[in-house]
Scaffold this motif. Structure first.
Motif, PDB file in Angstrom:
ATOM      1  N   SER A  54       0.813  -1.222   0.000  1.00  0.00           N
ATOM      2  CA  SER A  54       0.000   0.000   0.000  1.00  0.00           C
ATOM      3  C   SER A  54       0.847   1.273   0.000  1.00  0.00           C
ATOM      4  O   SER A  54       0.344   2.341  -0.291  1.00  0.00           O
ATOM      5  CB  SER A  54      -0.981  -0.003   1.178  1.00  0.00           C
ATOM      6  N   GLU A 106      -0.360   4.978  -1.096  1.00  0.00           N
ATOM      7  CA  GLU A 106      -0.471   6.053  -0.094  1.00  0.00           C
ATOM      8  C   GLU A 106       0.330   7.281  -0.529  1.00  0.00           C
ATOM      9  O   GLU A 106      -0.097   8.411  -0.340  1.00  0.00           O
ATOM     10  CB  GLU A 106       0.045   5.559   1.266  1.00  0.00           C
ATOM     11  N   ASP A 135      -8.448   5.078   2.142  1.00  0.00           N
ATOM     12  CA  ASP A 135      -7.909   3.880   2.784  1.00  0.00           C
ATOM     13  C   ASP A 135      -8.647   2.629   2.332  1.00  0.00           C
ATOM     14  O   ASP A 135      -8.061   1.566   2.164  1.00  0.00           O
ATOM     15  CB  ASP A 135      -8.025   4.009   4.315  1.00  0.00           C
ATOM     16  N   HIS A 185      -7.131  -0.557   0.453  1.00  0.00           N
ATOM     17  CA  HIS A 185      -7.313  -1.873   1.043  1.00  0.00           C
ATOM     18  C   HIS A 185      -7.813  -2.878  -0.003  1.00  0.00           C
ATOM     19  O   HIS A 185      -7.272  -3.969  -0.156  1.00  0.00           O
ATOM     20  CB  HIS A 185      -8.306  -1.767   2.209  1.00  0.00           C
TER      21      HIS A 185
END
Lengths: 386, 314
Positions: A101, A105, A112, A116
Motif C-alpha cells: 500500500s 499512499e 484507505d 485496502h
C-alpha cells in the motif's frame, strides 16, 4: 497503459578515468501493452536504460516519452511507472500489506478503503493473500518476489519495469515464475520492459527482444527474428543455447575455406557476400547433422570429442579431421535417443540452407539461413524474411 | 615396524598438540583474568569505600570490604550524596535527554542528506564534519565561554521565557550548555549514521522514489524506521558523552554552586570540607552519578549490539 519511446537516448558516466558511455544512441519504440525484453551481457547498459525510463538516471542526451509526452526531466515520483528490483527492495520494517500500500499512499489520493481493496485484489491474484501481515524476512525468496510484483501491480502504472526479477530464484521456481509472469502480463495488458542477461528468459517471455551490447542496440525484433535473422554475429552468438558455431573462413573461388575444410557455396548465397573475403561461417548446433561418414560437398569427416547427455538431447563436441580432438570447434545437438561415443569417427553435415555468413571485420550479417524448410504451412511467428 | 614408528610419531604429535592446546588455554585465561582484575579493581574499591565510615576508610585497606554486620559500615554517605546531588542529577537529565535526542535526529538527517541526496557542496560539508570530529574540546573553551557570556547571553535574550512556570533565568545557561552539546555532538553522530546509511540497500530508496515518496517522506517512512538500531548506538554513545562531560558545564556555569549545574559539576565539590576529604561520600556520589549511563546501556543494550554489528540493515 501507454507506449514508451526512447529517442536517441545516450547516457555517459564520468569518473576520474574519463567518460564511460553506458548507453549509446538507443532508439526503442515500445507499443502499448507490449512485453519488451532488454537483453545483453552484464555491463551492456540494459539496466541503465531501464533506470532512465524509471527516472532514476537522467539521460545525457535524448528523449524518453510516455504516450507521446516527454518525461525525460521528470523525477521518478512524477512518472507513473512501477519497478521490480533484482533485490526486490521490500521495505524490511513494513508488513506485506504495508509494502503493497506504500506506493498508493504516497502517489495517489485513494481512500484507505480503496487502497485496502486494491491490495487485497492484487494479493489474491498473486496467491499471497494469506501473507499480508507478515514481514519480508519471514517470507521465502519466491514469496518476496511475489510481494515485489504485487507492489508494482497495485499501482496500475503506465508501465512495469522489471530489473532481473527472477535472478535470485532457484532454477525450478524461475521457470514457474516465467510462465506466471507471462500470464500476468497478458491479463493486465500493461506495457512491460524486462531486463535480463538470460537469453532463455528473453526468448520465452517477450513479444520483442532488444539486444544490447556495449551500450549499443544490436537488434530489436521478435524472439524468432533475432534467432533466425540476426543482424550480426553478436546477436547470433548471444541468442540460442548452446551458442551458434562460428568458423573463421575466407572466400576463395566461390568456396569458403577454413583451416580444416572447404565449403562450396551456391550462386545465390555467394551473391549476398559482395566483395568481402574475410568471413565467418555460422551454424546453429541443432542444424549440424551427425552422419556415419562424410559423402557430400557439405559433409566433412570429424571426430567426436565429448558427449554431454541432457536426456532429451545430446550435446556433441566435434573436431574436424586433422584437428586435435581437444580443440573441437563445433557443437552439435542431436536427439537424446541417438548414441554417439567420444573418439568416434563420424561425418559432419553442414546444410547450406541453415548457414549464416558474417563479415569477418564488422561482424555484420551478410547472409542468413533459409526459412524455406519451416514445418507446416504457417510461417514462423515474426520470423518472415525481411 | 615402520607402521609402529608412524603410530608413535602420530601419537606424540597428538599428545604434544593436546598439551600445547592446554597451555594456550591457560595463557588465555590468565591474561583474561588479569585484565578483568585490572579493570574491575578501581570499581570494587569505589563500591567498597562508599559503604565505609571515615574512620574505616583510614583504618582498613582500600579493597577490603566492610560488611553490614561489622563496625565501620554505613549507608549514610549514599543518603547524603543523594541529597547533595539531587538537583544536579535532575539538571543532568534536563541536559542530556534533549541534547542526545536532538543530536541524534539532526545527525541522522545530516547523514541522510549526505548519503542519499545529491546536492552541490556535500563533499565540503562532509569534510568539515569529519575534521570537526578531531577538534579538541579544550581548544573550544575560551571561544565558547566568550560566545555565551559576551555575544549571546541567553539569560537576557530569552527574557520572556522566564515568566513561564518552572523556568528560571539560570536555565539560560542550561540551554546554552545543551546547544553546545548538540553542536559538539553533531559531527561524530553524523559520521556514525553515515556509515550506517551507506550500507543500506540503495534499491530501497529507489523503490520508495518510484512509489512516489519525496525525500522527506522517504526519510520519515523508510530511513527513520530502519535506523532504530543506529539510534540506540548513538543514544548510548552520546548520552554517556554528555552526561559525563565536565568541561563544558565548568566554563558555561560559574561552578558547582550554580543552580543549573549538572551532577558532574556538583560532584566536584562533594565531600570536601575543612576536616579533609570524605572519600566514602565522594565514592557514593561518583557511583550515583554513573548509574544512569549504566541503566541506559542496559535498556538499549540489545539494540546497541545490533547497531554495532550492522544487523538490521535491509
Amino acid at each position: 497503459m501507454a507506449n514508451v519511446t526512447l529517442d536517441e537516448v545516450t547516457k555517459i558516466f564520468e569518473d576520474e578515468s574519463g567518460e564511460i558511455v553506458a548507453v549509446d544512441d538507443v532508439n526503442i519504440d515500445i507499443k502499448d501493452g507490449e512485453f519488451l525484453v532488454l537483453v545483453g551481457p552484464s555491463g551492456c547498459g540494459k539496466s541503465t536504460t531501464l533506470r532512465m525510463v524509471a527516472g532514476l538516471e537522467k539521460p545525457t542526451r535524448g528523449t524518453i516519452s510516455v504516450d507521446g509526452e516527454a518525461v525525460t526531466h521528470l523525477s521518478p515520483q512524477e512518472r507513473n511507472v512501477a519497478m521490480v528490483f533484482q533485490s526486490y527492495a521490500l521495505y524490511p520494517h513494513m508488513t506485506v500489506r504495508g509494502n503493497m500500500s506504500f506506493g498508493l499512499e504516497e502517489a495517489t489520493d485513494l481512500s484507505d478503503e480503496e487502497i485496502h481493496t486494491r491490495v487485497e485484489d492484487a494479493a489474491t491474484m498473486l496467491g499471497i493473500d494469506d501473507l499480508l501481515d507478515r514481514k519480508p524476512d519471514e517470507l521465502s525468496g519466491g514469496q518476496q518476489q511475489r510481494v515485489a510484483l504485487g507492489r508494482a501491480i497495485v499501482r496500475e502504472p503506465d508501465a512495469f519495469l522489471l530489473d532481473e526479477p527472477l535472478a535470485n530464484l532457484d532454477a525450478k521456481l524461475r521457470s514457474e515464475m516465467r510462465t506466471e509472469l507471462q500470464h500476468l502480463q497478458e491479463d493486465l495488458d500493461t506495457t512491460t520492459i524486462y531486463v535480463t542477461h538470460d537469453q532463455t528468459e528473453a526468448m520465452t517471455m517477450s513479444d520483442r527482444i532488444a539486444v544490447l551490447n556495449d551500450g549499443k542496440l544490436q537488434q530489436i525484433g521478435t524472439p524468432l527474428e533475432c534467432y533466425h535473422r540476426p543482424n550480426n554475429q553478436f546477436v547470433a552468438g548471444f541468442i540460442g543455447e548452446p551458442s551458434m558455431n562460428f568458423l573463421p573462413v575466407t572466400l576463395e573461388d566461390g568456396r569458403l575455406v577454413g583451416e580444416h575444410f572447404e565449403y562450396p557455396l551456391r550462386e545465390e548465397t555467394r551473391a549476398n557476400l559482395g566483395d568481402q573475403t574475410d568471413l565467418v561461417l555460422g551454424i546453429r548446433p541443432e542444424d549440424i547433422e551427425i552422419l556415419d561418414a562424410a559423402s557430400g560437398d557439405h559433409e566433412f569427416p570429424g571426430i567426436v570429442d565429448v558427449v554431454e547427455p541432457m536426456g532429451n538431447e545430446n550435446t556433441v563436441h566435434v573436431a574436424f579431421e586433422g584437428q586435435d580432438r581437444t580443440e573441437s570447434e563445433l557443437t552439435a545437438t542431436i536427439s537424446g535417443m541417438r548414441n554417439v561415443e567420444g573418439a568416434e569417427s563420424i561425418g559432419v553435415g553442414i546444410p547450406e540452407n541453415a548457414i549464416h555468413i558474417f563479415d569477418g571485420e564488422t561482424g555484420e550479417s551478410l547472409h542468413n539461413r533459409d526459412l524455406g524448410d519451416v514445418e507446416g504451412d504457417r510461417p514462423l511467428r515474426g520470423a518472415e524474411a525481411a | 615396524m615402520s607402521s609402529e614408528s608412524t603410530y608413535r610419531r602420530v601419537a606424540s604429535k597428538l599428545t604434544f598438540s593436546y598439551e600445547d592446546w592446554t597451555y594456550r588455554k591457560l595463557l588465555v585465561y590468565t591474561i583474561a583474568f588479569t585484565l578483568v582484575i585490572i579493570f574491575l579493581f578501581p570499581l570494587v574499591v569505589a563500591i567498597v569505600t562508599s559503604f565505609k565510615t571515615r574512620t574505616a576508610v583510614t583504618g582498613t585497606l582500600p579493597f577490603v570490604p566492610v560488611f553490614p554486620w561489622q563496625d565501620g559500615f554505613t549507608l549514610a554517605q549514599w543518603g547524603q550524596a543523594f541529597d547533595v546531588l539531587q538537583g544536579g542529577l535532575v539538571n543532568s537529565f534536563l541536559r542530556a535527554i534533549p541534547a542526545t535526542t536532538i543530536t541524534a535526529v539532526l545527525g541522522s538527517l545530516t547523514a541522510y542528506a549526505i548519503t542519499q541526496i545529491d546536492w552541490r557542496g556535500q563533499i565540503a560539508v562532509l569534510l568539515l564534519l569529519v575534521s570537526a570530529t578531531f577538534f579538541p574540546t579544550q581548544a573550544a573553551i575560551v571561544p565558547l565561554a566568550r560566545f555565551w557570556t559576551v555575544y549571546v547571553p541567553l539569560e537576557d535574550h530569552l527574557g520572556i521565557l522566564w515568566g513561564l512556570p518552572l523556568l528560571e533565568p539560570y536555565h539560560g545557561d542550561l540551554i546554552a550548555l545543551i546547544i553546545s552539546d548538540i553542536a559538539y555532538g553533531i559531527p561524530v553522530v553524523t559520521v556514525l549514521f553515515r556509515g550506517y546509511y551507506q550500507t543500506i540497500n540503495q534499491e530501497l530508496v529507489e523503490a520508495a522514489k518510484i512509489d512516489g515518496a519525496n525525500i522527506f517522506r522517504i526519510y520519515q517512512r523508510i530511513i527513520l524506521p530502519i535506523s532504530v538500531p543506529m539510534f540506540a548506538v548513538v543514544f548510548i554513545f552520546h548520552f554517556t558523552q554528555v552526561w559525563n562531560s565536565f568541561l563544558f558545564p565548568l566554563i558555561i556555569m560559574s561552578g558547582s554552586g550554580h543552580p543549573a549545574a549538572p551532577a558532574t559539576l556538583v560532584l566536584g565539590g562533594l565531600g570536601q570540607s575543612l576536616e579533609g576529604i570524605n572519600y566514602g561520600l565522594r565514592m557514593a556520589g561518583a557511583l550515583l552519578t554513573a548509574l544512569p549511563t549504566v541503566v541506559v546501556f542496559i535498556l538499549a543494550g540489545d539494540k546497541f549490539a545490533k547497531g554495532i554489528t550492522g544487523g538490521g540493515t535491509a
